[in-house]
Design an enzyme around this catalytic site. Structure first.
Site, PDB file in Angstrom:
ATOM      1  N   ARG A  92      30.602   3.767 -31.487  1.00  0.00           N
ATOM      2  CA  ARG A  92      30.691   4.211 -30.090  1.00  0.00           C
ATOM      3  C   ARG A  92      31.093   5.683 -30.015  1.00  0.00           C
ATOM      4  NH1 ARG A  92      30.768   2.111 -24.669  1.00  0.00           N
ATOM      5  NH2 ARG A  92      29.990   0.161 -25.496  1.00  0.00           N
ATOM      6  N   GLU A 108      37.040   1.124 -18.606  1.00  0.00           N
ATOM      7  CA  GLU A 108      37.326   2.201 -19.553  1.00  0.00           C
ATOM      8  C   GLU A 108      36.899   3.601 -19.108  1.00  0.00           C
ATOM      9  OE1 GLU A 108      35.061  -0.307 -22.337  1.00  0.00           O
ATOM     10  OE2 GLU A 108      36.505   0.362 -23.828  1.00  0.00           O
TER      11      GLU A 108
HETATM   12  N1  MTE Z   1      43.556  -2.523 -16.886  1.00  0.00           N
HETATM   13  C1  MTE Z   1      44.786  -3.085 -16.998  1.00  0.00           C
HETATM   14  N2  MTE Z   1      45.586  -3.108 -15.929  1.00  0.00           N
HETATM   15  N3  MTE Z   1      45.228  -3.587 -18.179  1.00  0.00           N
HETATM   16  C2  MTE Z   1      44.440  -3.563 -19.317  1.00  0.00           C
HETATM   17  O1  MTE Z   1      44.855  -4.044 -20.366  1.00  0.00           O
HETATM   18  N4  MTE Z   1      42.285  -2.885 -20.307  1.00  0.00           N
HETATM   19  C3  MTE Z   1      41.164  -1.958 -20.206  1.00  0.00           C
HETATM   20  C4  MTE Z   1      40.507  -2.036 -18.831  1.00  0.00           C
HETATM   21  N5  MTE Z   1      41.501  -1.952 -17.805  1.00  0.00           N
HETATM   22  C5  MTE Z   1      43.141  -2.969 -19.218  1.00  0.00           C
HETATM   23  C6  MTE Z   1      42.729  -2.480 -17.950  1.00  0.00           C
HETATM   24  C7  MTE Z   1      40.124  -2.187 -21.206  1.00  0.00           C
HETATM   25  S1  MTE Z   1      40.343  -1.565 -22.749  1.00  0.00           S
HETATM   26  C8  MTE Z   1      38.955  -2.838 -20.928  1.00  0.00           C
HETATM   27  S2  MTE Z   1      37.727  -2.986 -22.065  1.00  0.00           S
HETATM   28  C9  MTE Z   1      38.725  -3.437 -19.611  1.00  0.00           C
HETATM   29  O2  MTE Z   1      39.828  -3.278 -18.729  1.00  0.00           O
HETATM   30  C10 MTE Z   1      38.437  -4.914 -19.815  1.00  0.00           C
HETATM   31  O3  MTE Z   1      38.283  -5.589 -18.630  1.00  0.00           O
HETATM   32  P1  MTE Z   1      36.897  -5.636 -17.834  1.00  0.00           P
HETATM   33  O4  MTE Z   1      35.818  -5.825 -18.831  1.00  0.00           O
HETATM   34  O5  MTE Z   1      37.076  -6.782 -16.936  1.00  0.00           O
HETATM   35  O6  MTE Z   1      36.807  -4.332 -17.126  1.00  0.00           O
HETATM   36 MO1  MOS Z   2      38.560  -2.437 -24.256  1.00  0.00          MO
HETATM   37  S1  MOS Z   2      39.011  -1.081 -25.695  1.00  0.00           S
HETATM   38  O1  MOS Z   2      36.890  -2.573 -24.812  1.00  0.00           O
HETATM   39  O2  MOS Z   2      39.315  -3.818 -24.871  1.00  0.00           O
END
Ligand code: MTE
Ligand code: MOS
Length: 815
Positions: free
Chosen positions: A319, A728
């Site tokens: 990535r 992200e």
């Molecule tokens: N938001 C919160 N509050 N806590 C988290 O741990 N993880 C992030 C993001 N937002 C996270 C977050 C990461 S690394 C990812 S990949 C995505 O949330 C995963 O959730 P989604 O696929 O539902 O967006």
């Molecule tokens: Mo998020 S780094 O893809 O869990």
């Protein structure tokens, strides 16, 4: 509009809702895995024996002394493992090692009646080590040729001739730090075994299916004998994508051997010293521009610091290479990647998953080269943005680049960029020791797992006889609001009010073979599966309603808890009535569904294809003020326009943008991971083991003015209800802070000063950069000579840890 992206009338998606557990989060009523311990009886507590060497062979392990400690019940060692002694899917992570691979590596685990007894028992275990030579920095690993995994190569165009033809060629090196996840809830598992031998692990995991697999292979069981449940996580950020498995397996092993529930929760210091972090990288690059500052060629080698084992290092690196372009058209590209093997924690997924690292390299290049090209950084960036017809270096067409430009223009306008740039120039001219900087940077982030197989999801939706709805899906909730969005999707697809829908905790016995909730695709994948399950039920109910209403099923509409005929002002039947009728007609009121993202293809051997369903875009402008005496700085104002397609849940999305931005700013400007790189006895020890020495963003670092807008009129054809992933991408909006700092620092030097800024750009690093910029005034020259020469990084060695903070650290480690 595709059927997937089209919204019905009165959709529940698109409404601003608070997070479904917001009240529970702030009152403490929301349960996390460790809260369940108080509700369980006869729980045993697990404590690790952590090795005090970066690299060593274990020559003897005597567990007997631990049994003399009152309350100790069992010491778990490799001899206890009935299945595979490995915590990962790559089989390079022995769960009970015979070779210590990093300082703090858990050698064995002690189970006791209380956590304190387990801790004392662990202290009593007697281990003999034969220390071995260690590699602690990525540079040491490069010199020693210590790499692991594949070495991907990505190439487009004719890089050699492009460099020959380029007007300006620069080269440089850049080494930047990783990041500690610092989720509020540390790693935690609670395992028990029922009377049939069914193993049940409650775990704070982003990937329950993989936790289940690893627990099964460690115990020598089949997947159907292991159930993993995740209630919710108190933050994960990628740190619980692969790292929870081993801890879950220890708890499960303990539960099978003792017949008692076993709780394993790491305290903060254990979590920081044992679990993996964002990869730091080393980059070496050469770049060519034409006379107008347009990219002609880029040649880069990225080396990530993978730590002791692979876990997710290869996909993270892939990535990174796929995001080296960020939002810029670079016609000729050659990029090489490799993963260094070092004696450190096994670095892993972290929000952005390598994307931020790849993009940081190109933003650093632009920030350093702009003054050397004599072009304002905002102008240089704008000139190079992708335009219609462009493809990425790996061959994927860049969809909707006009949205990137729209966001850019909107930030320039709403952020009053031109006027503020002039104002800052006046301010800087009038202040010798305080300087300001304003920078604008773009984000383009590919959505989908690079590994095509992971782009699938399942859901299970139940409608009960009373019309209430219970949904299950494979995604996990970590605070990102996935469950909120999923209830909104179900309510929309069934045409019922949100209050009718409830969501059950994520469990592997409800939806099997799930992917990690990661790559920001949780809502895209699970939302599409839930929508499909709801539509199956709705179609069956439409038959029932059609007879009742005397119309054709295709003309039946479900909206706001009522069922009626399309464009028909007459009879409206309640949802409950139709559901009730359907039950008595023996119509199935539940459905399972599956979704796979179409049109993805990726050849990882040549790094070519279309691995992403679409790109998420965003633009940020940040203004900072730097104090030349101390390097201390403030974030005065941030303006963001971010593209989430048509938002499923705007309040949640804005929260994600704000949180990700601040987390990104923390990575780039505050959070300073340090390992002991000396040859002393503490070599390889993580020095920043607690919040006392690891500075996280807090209220005082929030931007004084923070304007976040979602890009309007940007529905995404290929995703559920026209939305885009959000988790992200906004993290990388924080590049604007780092670039603003660079520009403020440059203002301490003569016009045209190219600033080499360490990452993280802590106040200390900023101070050193100011010294350097000022030196170019004294010497009366601008750094036009050889930008390829990277000045020494005094910040890297000049760090001292006060005994004060060590003390606080120890206190924290007793929690
Ligand atoms: N938001 C919160 N509050 N806590 C988290 O741990 N993880 C992030 C993001 N937002 C996270 C977050 C990461 S690394 C990812 S990949 C995505 O949330 C995963 O959730 P989604 O696929 O539902 O967006
Ligand atoms: Mo998020 S780094 O893809 O869990």
């Amino acid at each position: 509009m595709s059927a997937l992206s089209e919204r019905p009338a009165n959709p529940v998606v698109g409404l601003s809702m608070p997070h479904e557990s917001a009240a529970g989060h702030v009152t403490g009523e929301a349960l996390y895995t460790d809260d369940l311990v108080l509700r369980s009886h006869r729980v045993l507590h697990a404590h690790p024996v952590q090795a005090p060497h970066a690299h060593a062979r274990i020559t003897a392990l005597r567990t007997e002394p631990a049994y003399d400690v009152p309350g100790v019940v069992r010491v778990l060692t490799a001899a206890d493992v009935p299945g595979v002694n490995d915590a990962g899917v790559k089989h390079d992570e022995p769960l009970f090692p015979d070779e210590v691979m990093f300082h703090g590596h858990a050698v064995c685990w002690v189970l006791a009646e209380t956590l304190e007894a387990a801790r004392l028992g662990a202290a009593a275990v007697d281990v003999d080590y034969e220390p071995l030579p260690s590699l602690v920095t990525v540079r040491e690993a490069i010199e020693a040729d210590s790499f692991q995994g594949g070495q991907p190569h990505l190439e487009r165009g004719d890089v050699g001739s492009a460099f020959d033809a380029a007007e300006h060629v620069f080269s440089g090196e850049f080494e930047f730090s990783g990041q500690e996840h610092f989720y509020l809830e540390t790693h935690c598992s609670l395992a028990q075994v029922d009377e049939n031998g069914q193993v049940f692990v409650q775990c704070s995991t982003q990937h329950p299916s993989e936790t289940q697999e690893i627990v099964a292979h460690v115990l020598g069981l089949h997947s159907h004998e292991v159930t993993v449940q995740c209630l919710r996580m108190g933050g994960a950020f990628g740190g619980k994508e692969m790292q929870p498995h081993g801890y879950a397996a220890i708890a499960a092993l303990g539960a099978t051997l003792t017949g008692r529930p076993v709780r394993l929760r790491l305290n903060r210091t254990q979590d920081m010293t044992m679990s993996g972090k964002r990869h730091g990288f080393h980059a070496r690059w050469r770049v060519g521009f034409d006379a107008d500052g347009r990219f002609q060629a880029l040649d880069a080698t990225l080396t990530s610091d993978g730590g002791w084992s692979l876990d997710l290092s290869e996909p993270v690196l892939a990535r990174a290479l796929c995001h080296l372009d960020n939002s810029y058209w670079i016609p000729n590209v050659r990029a090489n990647g490799r993963v260094a093997k070092t004696h450190k924690t096994s670095q892993t997924a972290f929000r952005g998953f390598g994307g931020p690292q790849g993009m940081l390299v190109i933003e650093d290049i632009l920030g350093r080269c702009a003054p050397l090209l004599g072009i304002e950084p905002d102008e240089l960036r704008a000139r190079n943005l992708y335009r219609p017809g462009h493809t990425t270096p790996y061959g994927q067409p860049v969809g909707h680049p006009e949205r990137l430009h729209a966001a850019w223009e909107q930030v320039l306008a709403s952020g009053d960029f031109a006027a503020r740039t002039q104002e800052i120039a006046r301010f800087n001219a009038a202040h010798a020791h305080t300087k300001r900087g304003l920078a604008i940077t773009p984000v383009k982030f590919g959505i989908s797992f690079n590994l095509t197989a992971f782009n699938q999801a399942g859901a299970l939706v139940h409608v009960y006889k009373d019309g209430s709805v219970l949904i299950n899906h494979g995604g996990t909730e970590m605070g990102q609001g996935l469950h909120t969005k999923m209830t909104q999707v179900a309510a929309t697809a069934l045409g019922v009010p949100l209050a009718k829908v409830r969501l059950a905790p994520t469990r592997t016995d409800k939806v099997p073979n799930t992917s990690a909730t990661a790559a920001s695709s949780g809502a895209d994948l699970n939302g599409a599966a839930i929508k499909n399950a709801c539509e199956q039920i709705r179609e069956r109910l439409a038959q029932v309603a059609a007879t009742r209403l005397g119309v054709s099923p295709a003309d039946v509409r479900f909206s706001d808890g009522e069922v009626h005929a399309v464009a028909f002002s007459g009879e409206r039947v309640s949802w409950e009535e139709i559901v009730h009728a359907a039950y008595f007609q023996r119509v199935q009121l539940f459905a399972a569904a599956f979704y796979r993202t179409e049109d993805l293809h990726w050849d990882s051997s040549v790094m070519h294809g279309e691995p992403f369903k679409y790109f998420a875009y965003g633009v940020a402008a940040s203004e900072v003020e730097v104090d030349g005496f101390t390097g201390a700085n403030t974030l005065r104002r941030v303006d963001i326009v971010h593209d989430v397609g048509e938002s499923l849940s705007p309040l949640i999305d804005i929260g994600q943008v704000e949180g990700a931005f601040v987390q990104g700013a923390g990575w780039l400007t505050l959070e300073d991971l340090r390992w002991d790189e000396s040859d002393g006895p503490g070599r390889g020890r993580l020095l920043t083991q607690a919040a006392s020495t690891y500075k996280l963003p807090s209220f005082s670092e929030m931007p004084a003015e923070f304007n976040v807008a979602l890009l309007q009129h940007a529905p995404e054809e290929g995703a559920v209800y026209g939305s885009k992933a959000v988790g992200e991408p906004p993290l990388m909006l924080a590049f604007s802070v780092r670039e603003a700092l660079r520009q403020a620092v440059a203002a301490f030097g003569p016009a045209g000063t190219s600033v080499d800024l360490a990452s993280p750009a802590t106040p200390e690093a900023v101070w050193w950069a100011v010294q350097q910029a000022r030196r170019s005034v004294e010497h009366g020259h601008v750094a036009e000579g050889s930008p390829g020469v990277v000045p020494d990084q005094p910040a890297a060695d000049a760090h001292e840890y006060e005994p004060e903070s060590e003390r606080v650290q120890h206190q924290l480690s007793r929690t």
